[in-house]
Design a protein around this motif. Structure first.
Motif, PDB file in Angstrom:
ATOM      1  N   VAL A 129       0.841  -1.197   0.000  1.00  0.00           N
ATOM      2  CA  VAL A 129       0.000   0.000   0.000  1.00  0.00           C
ATOM      3  C   VAL A 129       0.877   1.249   0.000  1.00  0.00           C
ATOM      4  O   VAL A 129       0.667   2.180  -0.789  1.00  0.00           O
ATOM      5  CB  VAL A 129      -0.939   0.004   1.225  1.00  0.00           C
ATOM      6  CG1 VAL A 129      -1.656   1.344   1.352  1.00  0.00           C
ATOM      7  CG2 VAL A 129      -1.941  -1.137   1.139  1.00  0.00           C
ATOM      8  N   ILE A 146       2.517   1.835  -3.413  1.00  0.00           N
ATOM      9  CA  ILE A 146       1.597   2.332  -4.436  1.00  0.00           C
ATOM     10  C   ILE A 146       1.243   3.793  -4.160  1.00  0.00           C
ATOM     11  O   ILE A 146       1.143   4.612  -5.063  1.00  0.00           O
ATOM     12  CB  ILE A 146       0.338   1.447  -4.507  1.00  0.00           C
ATOM     13  CG1 ILE A 146       0.726   0.055  -5.048  1.00  0.00           C
ATOM     14  CG2 ILE A 146      -0.730   2.085  -5.387  1.00  0.00           C
ATOM     15  CD1 ILE A 146      -0.407  -0.903  -5.239  1.00  0.00           C
ATOM     16  N   GLY A 160       2.629   4.702  -7.281  1.00  0.00           N
ATOM     17  CA  GLY A 160       1.622   4.138  -8.188  1.00  0.00           C
ATOM     18  C   GLY A 160       1.884   2.681  -8.487  1.00  0.00           C
ATOM     19  O   GLY A 160       1.047   2.004  -9.079  1.00  0.00           O
ATOM     20  N   HIS A 161       3.041   2.187  -8.083  1.00  0.00           N
ATOM     21  CA  HIS A 161       3.402   0.801  -8.362  1.00  0.00           C
ATOM     22  C   HIS A 161       3.666   0.018  -7.089  1.00  0.00           C
ATOM     23  O   HIS A 161       4.330   0.525  -6.181  1.00  0.00           O
ATOM     24  CB  HIS A 161       4.666   0.741  -9.239  1.00  0.00           C
ATOM     25  CG  HIS A 161       4.400   1.046 -10.679  1.00  0.00           C
ATOM     26  ND1 HIS A 161       3.766   0.169 -11.514  1.00  0.00           N
ATOM     27  CD2 HIS A 161       4.673   2.157 -11.420  1.00  0.00           C
ATOM     28  CE1 HIS A 161       3.679   0.709 -12.732  1.00  0.00           C
ATOM     29  NE2 HIS A 161       4.216   1.929 -12.695  1.00  0.00           N
ATOM     30  N   THR A 215       2.470   5.828 -14.086  1.00  0.00           N
ATOM     31  CA  THR A 215       2.649   6.925 -13.134  1.00  0.00           C
ATOM     32  C   THR A 215       4.121   7.279 -12.976  1.00  0.00           C
ATOM     33  O   THR A 215       4.449   8.370 -12.543  1.00  0.00           O
ATOM     34  CB  THR A 215       2.084   6.535 -11.755  1.00  0.00           C
ATOM     35  OG1 THR A 215       2.555   5.224 -11.426  1.00  0.00           O
ATOM     36  CG2 THR A 215       0.567   6.542 -11.766  1.00  0.00           C
ATOM     37  N   TYR A 217      -0.381  11.909 -12.381  1.00  0.00           N
ATOM     38  CA  TYR A 217      -1.554  11.078 -12.077  1.00  0.00           C
ATOM     39  C   TYR A 217      -1.578  10.626 -10.613  1.00  0.00           C
ATOM     40  O   TYR A 217      -2.574  10.092 -10.144  1.00  0.00           O
ATOM     41  CB  TYR A 217      -1.589   9.833 -12.982  1.00  0.00           C
ATOM     42  CG  TYR A 217      -2.032  10.136 -14.406  1.00  0.00           C
ATOM     43  CD1 TYR A 217      -3.391  10.103 -14.743  1.00  0.00           C
ATOM     44  CD2 TYR A 217      -1.104  10.448 -15.399  1.00  0.00           C
ATOM     45  CE1 TYR A 217      -3.810  10.370 -16.035  1.00  0.00           C
ATOM     46  CE2 TYR A 217      -1.509  10.724 -16.689  1.00  0.00           C
ATOM     47  CZ  TYR A 217      -2.856  10.688 -17.014  1.00  0.00           C
ATOM     48  OH  TYR A 217      -3.272  10.947 -18.283  1.00  0.00           O
ATOM     49  N   GLY A 264      -4.366  11.758  -8.002  1.00  0.00           N
ATOM     50  CA  GLY A 264      -5.661  11.071  -8.165  1.00  0.00           C
ATOM     51  C   GLY A 264      -5.668   9.751  -7.423  1.00  0.00           C
ATOM     52  O   GLY A 264      -6.619   9.422  -6.704  1.00  0.00           O
ATOM     53  N   ILE A 265      -4.574   9.019  -7.609  1.00  0.00           N
ATOM     54  CA  ILE A 265      -4.467   7.720  -6.933  1.00  0.00           C
ATOM     55  C   ILE A 265      -4.488   7.902  -5.418  1.00  0.00           C
ATOM     56  O   ILE A 265      -5.170   7.185  -4.698  1.00  0.00           O
ATOM     57  CB  ILE A 265      -3.169   7.025  -7.403  1.00  0.00           C
ATOM     58  CG1 ILE A 265      -3.353   6.556  -8.851  1.00  0.00           C
ATOM     59  CG2 ILE A 265      -2.809   5.856  -6.497  1.00  0.00           C
ATOM     60  CD1 ILE A 265      -2.074   6.132  -9.534  1.00  0.00           C
ATOM     61  N   LYS A 277      -5.833  10.256  -3.796  1.00  0.00           N
ATOM     62  CA  LYS A 277      -7.175  10.646  -3.358  1.00  0.00           C
ATOM     63  C   LYS A 277      -8.044   9.405  -3.122  1.00  0.00           C
ATOM     64  O   LYS A 277      -8.801   9.319  -2.160  1.00  0.00           O
ATOM     65  CB  LYS A 277      -7.828  11.546  -4.416  1.00  0.00           C
ATOM     66  CG  LYS A 277      -7.964  12.968  -3.969  1.00  0.00           C
ATOM     67  CD  LYS A 277      -8.778  13.789  -4.951  1.00  0.00           C
ATOM     68  CE  LYS A 277      -8.765  15.256  -4.538  1.00  0.00           C
ATOM     69  NZ  LYS A 277      -9.244  16.130  -5.586  1.00  0.00           N
ATOM     70  N   ILE A 278      -7.913   8.443  -4.062  1.00  0.00           N
ATOM     71  CA  ILE A 278      -8.702   7.210  -3.916  1.00  0.00           C
ATOM     72  C   ILE A 278      -8.294   6.484  -2.638  1.00  0.00           C
ATOM     73  O   ILE A 278      -9.133   6.082  -1.833  1.00  0.00           O
ATOM     74  CB  ILE A 278      -8.507   6.296  -5.150  1.00  0.00           C
ATOM     75  CG1 ILE A 278      -9.094   6.967  -6.396  1.00  0.00           C
ATOM     76  CG2 ILE A 278      -9.169   4.936  -4.917  1.00  0.00           C
ATOM     77  CD1 ILE A 278      -8.833   6.201  -7.685  1.00  0.00           C
ATOM     78  N   LEU A 279      -6.976   6.343  -2.454  1.00  0.00           N
ATOM     79  CA  LEU A 279      -6.506   5.614  -1.281  1.00  0.00           C
ATOM     80  C   LEU A 279      -6.889   6.346   0.007  1.00  0.00           C
ATOM     81  O   LEU A 279      -7.259   5.723   0.997  1.00  0.00           O
ATOM     82  CB  LEU A 279      -4.986   5.425  -1.349  1.00  0.00           C
ATOM     83  CG  LEU A 279      -4.498   4.545  -2.515  1.00  0.00           C
ATOM     84  CD1 LEU A 279      -2.974   4.487  -2.531  1.00  0.00           C
ATOM     85  CD2 LEU A 279      -5.061   3.139  -2.411  1.00  0.00           C
ATOM     86  N   HIS A 309      -9.454   8.251   0.360  1.00  0.00           N
ATOM     87  CA  HIS A 309     -10.896   8.110   0.542  1.00  0.00           C
ATOM     88  C   HIS A 309     -11.196   6.951   1.495  1.00  0.00           C
ATOM     89  O   HIS A 309     -12.104   7.017   2.318  1.00  0.00           O
ATOM     90  CB  HIS A 309     -11.575   7.879  -0.810  1.00  0.00           C
ATOM     91  CG  HIS A 309     -13.061   7.646  -0.711  1.00  0.00           C
ATOM     92  ND1 HIS A 309     -13.972   8.655  -0.812  1.00  0.00           N
ATOM     93  CD2 HIS A 309     -13.767   6.513  -0.501  1.00  0.00           C
ATOM     94  CE1 HIS A 309     -15.195   8.167  -0.667  1.00  0.00           C
ATOM     95  NE2 HIS A 309     -15.100   6.857  -0.481  1.00  0.00           N
ATOM     96  N   TYR A 310     -10.408   5.901   1.341  1.00  0.00           N
ATOM     97  CA  TYR A 310     -10.606   4.716   2.200  1.00  0.00           C
ATOM     98  C   TYR A 310      -9.661   4.730   3.407  1.00  0.00           C
ATOM     99  O   TYR A 310      -9.590   3.751   4.132  1.00  0.00           O
ATOM    100  CB  TYR A 310     -10.409   3.437   1.385  1.00  0.00           C
ATOM    101  CG  TYR A 310     -11.428   3.264   0.285  1.00  0.00           C
ATOM    102  CD1 TYR A 310     -12.696   2.781   0.586  1.00  0.00           C
ATOM    103  CD2 TYR A 310     -11.145   3.607  -1.038  1.00  0.00           C
ATOM    104  CE1 TYR A 310     -13.656   2.625  -0.407  1.00  0.00           C
ATOM    105  CE2 TYR A 310     -12.089   3.459  -2.035  1.00  0.00           C
ATOM    106  CZ  TYR A 310     -13.342   2.970  -1.716  1.00  0.00           C
ATOM    107  OH  TYR A 310     -14.280   2.820  -2.686  1.00  0.00           O
TER     108      TYR A 310
END
Lengths: 673, 193, 300
Positions: free
Chosen positions: B130, B133, B137-138, B162, B168, B171-172, B174-176, B178-179
């Motif tokens: 986690v 990434i 991003g990887h 990425t 980019y 954005g990634i 933000k998603i992570l 979010h959770y």
């Protein structure tokens, strides 16, 4: 006595079968065949892969023709399997079929001596030698035909018996349906719903009950038991006991000259009866009076007096009034009927599960049997279909179902067999409580779920999906909480590998089934065997499941072994079909193994007459002498008389003394005659 | 309820612990959660063992996927989620492929892992992925040796991901975020040190 | 780029570009030779790893994979990829979101925060299945593209798990004993060899490689034994993560268990590259942990 060709030189043909490797795998077939050629009277010996095949049978017919044989021996399997085949082959060759003798070198030899080829081969030689000795003395015999009474009897009025009776009657055969209780319907009328379709049991059963009642070809004899049976296939003389019912039908009233009288089923008598007894139809969970019907849908709708309970106060007689249907002085009556064939459909009882002390039935209030559950969940039952705890009338929220309760039990207390429908009805029970009691959890304690029938596995799937909890493990014991009367079910969850203590509000025992108490008596009357576990024995478990070893007597339903309603009805239709065949043919052929009296030797002592288990013998006056006479149709050829006769005056056809002595000699003398 | 034994000797208390299954000790909601997250009807399991028979991890460990299915049905949440074997599933889906009841035992295991994570029970390597990434991003990011090799091959040093387009990454993240995944991963990893 | 070629957005994943870049290079070149153009999918991330992310929180896995799919939707192109793990994430999430409105709505809720929306307008393919599909490439076209047949090479095929399983959700047919990759191998002039328990997992998935390396390697070791038993010159696969497990795994197996196999591990695209005449250098085969030289000697 059958015709004997005097001074006939015996010419025997011997045929040894390989039966693939069944025989040839352990017996040296060639050696046995070569040995046969050395035996006295043997003209030809041969062997073949499969003697029962068409080429094999042709060998027999051709040899008879070419070698002018007087007797045939086939060394192969059990005569129970292929004796008819080889008799036909013998007949096809132009010989009387009773000049055939079979040597069993498979079931009694190669299969049991698989690992002793030398000894097995020697034993096969003995068997062939013995068979040849007998075949040399065989004589022509002619089977006897007897006419068949165009009527049938079905014993037991449950769904199996009803179906058999309907089929027989609809095939144009007058049928007596004999039922011991006051109504037909049997166990099925006690059930609420049936798996896997969840049809209401009564809803699908009552139309059949009405059909039976209305069918002109069926003479319905309820509250009636079989008292005595004489005769044989085609000609059974059956004595029935019509138990005193205390109430007369409109027809009986008319016969007594009471115009417009007889029981109409109004029930006025019940209201006034002062005696209260537990209702056995409700398994004692509801009361009934001394004059009663089981339930509103009984057929025939005639009340019955329980004379064991009745105090003969006469209030019912008064209440009945001018119909004069109640007759408290009624006595049992005997009646005789003559039938050609009989179907037994005597059903089952529940095993007294209180004998398995560990589950506490009759000791703990909230442990009930599945049949009690059926009555409790049934809308017409004692609680109007509300499942309640006997201890406090509360609705249970956690219910354990104990499968294999008394079944698959080799302790000698329970039953060694699988009762076969408990899995499925317990699944149905789980469904029923889920449907009726919000939030209920059914726990099903099982060893295997045997959902073998059509749509049964699908039913299991459905009930699991509905929320039934399955615990794989046989219930070890049940303990009652003395205060709450809740039950602690102890088992192992074998899939979890851990002991489990499940506290529940109610336990339902899927108790084993056993033959009814009357089955033993009934089977003896009809000369039918039973297996070790008491279920009636079919003629062959696979190839003749409806027949018995007594010609003309057939089996339907659970009396032959545990089975569910579809299987019971299917077997009933099979039994009815089988029972109708002799009747439609009009006559049956009896094997000619009768005893024959050699009158010049008979002293007329009559000892044999009393010995005969089939009442086939009698003493008659002939030319001024008393001699024994055989009723051939009754004689089973058991040989009791022949063995006993002090004067050697009885000739047992096909098992005559010279024939048997020749066999013994052949065995003991090792062929060196 | 399991019998509480207040033996003074802790070793004896554990050795002689009441091992019976009692329904009140279990959580019936656990089964529902597993079914909901794993999108498979675990309650339909009939315990045939095809799953364990298919499992590449079973022969080399005490991991029994059938047993996890059974425990889910019985609501044994605590046992399932704290069992180290839970993390031995390679997610090969052989059991799912062969399950005669058409269930997905693999996905039931994934659901239990999700539930374990909610209680901070998770092997560290999962959390390190986690973090990687979140950063790049990887899960397996580029390195200098690889960059050199890529160059030799005529590829750009950074792949068209990425790595080459770090714009980019927000954005990634933000998603992570979010959770709250990164936050939780950092916290659990820090607590474990 | 030739005019009639099929075009796909090339989803790279992690291990191919960042550990075995030869796979990436080979995929682009070999595909072009059989009529497929692989175009960069700019800004793609980790798929994300289905074992790691799926185990922690499936919702994150859905959203992260959806983001990668949306990048392709924005290009108006189907995705092609070279990794079973990526296939599991990208294909499966795409499939699930297309067929489950509730799930899609939930994911789009999150994607909205980064001005993205999953629309469900593209499909996802593994390059290997495109190679096998006669409508796209087909075995014959693969065979026709060969300039240097791999004659005499005995090759074991490792299918991996996440491409074809669970079979009922996929479209590959038999998952117990498939033969289609063997057909693709045979098209290169090599001899595909059958070995015991071919469909067994490599051992790495589900986070097990990171959680309990010895356990993962013991599974790998079982596969290596089975391959060695039938005498193979190389093992081929279509998953860089499996490749990593077999390739580096053999070194780790040697260290941990003392067993040595020396079986070269080549992604199908690397094999295809060799057969199409690419040099070992053009495939960066020197990055492999297990020396590929013995295999090359056999075919070159």
């Amino acid at each position: 006595m059958a015709e004997v060709k005097k001074n006939e030189e015996p010419r025997i043909g011997v045929f040894v079968c390989h039966c693939g490797t069944n025989i040839a795998g352990s017996i040296d077939v060639k050696e046995v065949m070569e040995y046969a050629r050395t035996l006295p009277n043997v003209i030809v010996a041969d062997d073949y892969q499969y003697m029962c095949s068409t080429p094999g049978q042709n060998k027999i017919a051709e040899a008879i023709d070419e070698q002018k044989l007087t007797g045939v021996v086939v060394a192969a399997c059990s005569p129970r399997l292929h004796e008819p085949t080889f008799r036909n082959a013998t007949k096809a060759g132009g010989l009387n079929p009773f000049r055939f003798e079979m040597a069993n070198i498979r079931e009694q030899n190669s299969w049991v001596h698989m690992h002793q080829p030398e000894e097995a081969t020697a034993k096969a030689k003995d068997a062939v030698r013995i068979a040849v000795a007998k075949a040399s003395l065989l004589e022509d015999l002619v089977p006897k035909s007897v006419p068949v009474e165009k009527a049938a009897m079905v014993v037991g009025g449950g769904v199996g018996g009803m179906q058999a009776a309907l089929d027989l009657a609809n095939a144009g055969i007058k049928t007596y349906l004999v039922e011991k209780s006051p109504t037909i319907g049997g166990r099925m009328s006690q059930l609420d719903k049936t798996f896997p379709t969840l049809d209401c049991s009564q809803c699908i059963l009552t139309p059949k009950m009405v059909d039976v009642y209305r069918n002109e070809g069926i003479e319905l004899l309820t509250y009636t038991e079989v008292e005595q049976v004489e005769g044989y296939i085609g000609n059974f003389d059956v004595t029935l006991r019509k138990k005193a019912r205390g109430v007369i039908t409109p027809e009986e009233a008319e016969a007594r000259g009471i115009v417009g009288g007889g029981c109409t089923g109004c029930g006025d008598c019940v209201d006034v009866c002062p005696v209260i007894k537990p209702n056995p139809f409700e398994l004692g969970m509801a009361p009934r009076k001394a004059i009663y019907i089981y339930h509103p849908q009984v057929s025939p709708l005639i009340y019955t007096v329980d004379f064991d309970a009745c105090v003969k106060c006469g209030l019912c007689v008064e209440a009945c009034g001018d119909k004069k249907a109640v007759d408290l002085e009624m006595k049992d009556e005997l009646m005789n009927v003559k039938v050609g064939t009989v179907v037994l459909a005597t059903g089952y009882d529940i095993f007294p599960i209180e004998k398995k002390f560990e589950w506490g039935y009759k000791n703990y209030d909230n442990v009930i049997t599945s049949l009690e559950f059926e009555r409790l969940i049934c809308a017409s039952g004692p609680t109007g279909g509300h499942l309640v705890r006997p201890s406090d009338g509360e609705t249970p929220k956690r219910v354990a179902f104990v499968l294999c309760a008394g079944s698959r039990d080799n302790t000698g207390v329970g039953k060694p067999y699988c009762s076969r429908f408990c899995c499925m009805y317990s699944l149905k029970h789980a469904h029923q409580i889920i449907e009726k009691i919000p939030g209920v959890v059914p726990y099903i304690f099982y060893m295997d779920i045997r959902s073998f029938g059509k749509m049964y596995e699908e039913f299991y799937y459905r009930i699991q999906d509905e929320g039934a909890k399955f615990i794989r493990g046989r219930v070890a014991n049940i303990l009652e909480d003395p205060v709450t009367k809740n039950l602690h079910v102890n088992a192992e969850d074998t899939l979890l590998g851990r002991p489990i203590d499940m506290e529940v509000d109610m336990v339902v025992l899927a108790a084993a089934v056993q033959p009814t108490a009357e089955t033993e008596k009934t089977r003896r009357l009809f000369g039918v065997s039973c297996s070790q576990d008491g279920w009636l024995l079919e003629a062959h478990p696979k190839l003749n499941p409806c027949g018995t070893t007594t010609a003309g007597v057939y089996l339907a339903g659970v009396c032959q072994g545990p089975k569910d309603i579809p299987d019971t009805v299917a077997q009933a239709e099979g039994a009815a079909s089988a029972a109708s065949i002799p009747i439609h043919r009009g006559e049956v052929e009896l094997e000619p193994y009768f005893a024959q009296c050699i009158e010049e030797k008979c002293a007329g002592c009559g000892l044999c007459v009393n010995l005969c288990p089939y009442s086939a013998l009698s003493l008659v006056e002939k030319d001024g002498r008393t001699v024994m006479q055989v009723t051939e149709a009754k004689c089973k050829g058991c040989g009791t008389c022949g063995g006993f006769c002090p004067g050697g005056a009885i000739w047992m056809q096909h098992f005559a003394t010279p024939q048997i002595v020749a066999q013994i000699d052949a065995f003991l003398l090792g062929g060196e005659q | 309820m399991a019998v509480k034994k207040d033996y003074k000797d802790q070793n004896l208390a554990e050795k002689l612990r009441d091992r019976k299954y009692y329904a009140p000790d279990s959580n019936p909601e656990f089964l529902k959660e597993v079914e909901n997250i794993g999108q498979t009807a675990a309650h339909m399991c009939y315990q045939c063992g095809t799953c364990t028979g298919s499992c590449p991890s079973a022969p080399r460990s005490s991991y029994r996927i059938r047993l996890f299915m059974r425990k889910a049905v019985l609501g044994l949440e605590e046992e399932c989620l704290t069992d180290p074997d839970l993390w031995l599933c390679t997610t090969c889906y052989s059991c799912t492929d062969r399950c005669p009841r058409d269930l997905a035992p693999t996905d039931a295991i994934m659901a239990m892992r999700n539930l374990a994570f909610k209680r901070d029970i998770v092997p560290r390597n999962f959390l390190q992925t986690v973090q990687l990434i979140y950063k790049s991003g990887h899960g397996v990011p580029n390195n200098d040796a690889n960059r050199a090799a890529r160059k030799k091959l005529g590829l750009e040093e950074e792949p068209e991901t990425t790595h080459k387009y770090p714009e980019y990454l927000p954005g990634i993240r933000k998603i992570l975020d979010h959770y709250r995944l990164k936050e939780n991963a950092d916290r659990i990893l820090a607590e474990g040190e | 780029m030739s005019g009639n070629n099929h075009q796909y957005a090339f989803f790279l994943g992690c291990i191919a570009p960042n550990r075995y870049p030869g796979i990436e290079a080979a995929a682009i070149r070999t595909s072009k030779n059989v009529g497929i153009d692989l175009l960069p999918l700019k800004g793609a991330s980790c798929c994300p790893a289905p074992g790691a992310f799926g185990s922690i929180d499936l919702n994150v896995w859905y959203a992260m994979a959806a983001r990668n799919v949306v990048l392709a939707e924005q290009m108006g192109m189907d995705i092609a990829l070279v990794c079973n793990g990526c296939y599991k994430s990208i294909w499966e999430v795409n499939h699930k979101l297309k067929h489950n409105d509730e799930l899609r709505d939930g994911v789009n809720e999150v994607l909205k925060e980064i001005d993205m929306e999953f629309k469900g307008t593209v499909d996802v393919w593994h390059l290997a299945e495109l190679y096998y599909d006669p409508e796209i490439v087909g075995v014959k076209k693969i065979a026709d593209s060969i300039t240097r047949p791999l004659t005499g090479a005995k090759i074991a095929v490792h299918y991996g798990c996440h491409l074809m399983k669970p079979g009922k959700e996929r479209h590959f047919g038999d998952t117990e004993n498939p033969m289609w990759i063997e057909e693709l191998v045979a098209a290169l002039g090599a001899e595909p060899v059958q070995y015991r328990n071919k469909m067994q997992c490599c051992g790495a998935g589900g986070g097990v490689r990171g959680y309990d390396l010895a356990h993962a390697l013991d599974i790998t070791n079982e596969k290596m034994i089975n391959m060695q038993d039938v005498g193979v010159d190389a093992v081929t696969e279509v998953c860089p993560f499996c490749q990593l497990q077999f390739d580096r795994g053999q070194i780790e197996i040697k260290e941990k268990f003392g067993a040595e196999y020396g079986i070269p591990v080549l992604h199908y695209n690397e094999l295809l590259g060799l057969a199409q005449g690419m040099s070992p250098d053009e495939l960066a085969l020197d990055l492999h942990a297990i020396d590929v030289e013995p295999f090359l000697k056999k075919i070159l």
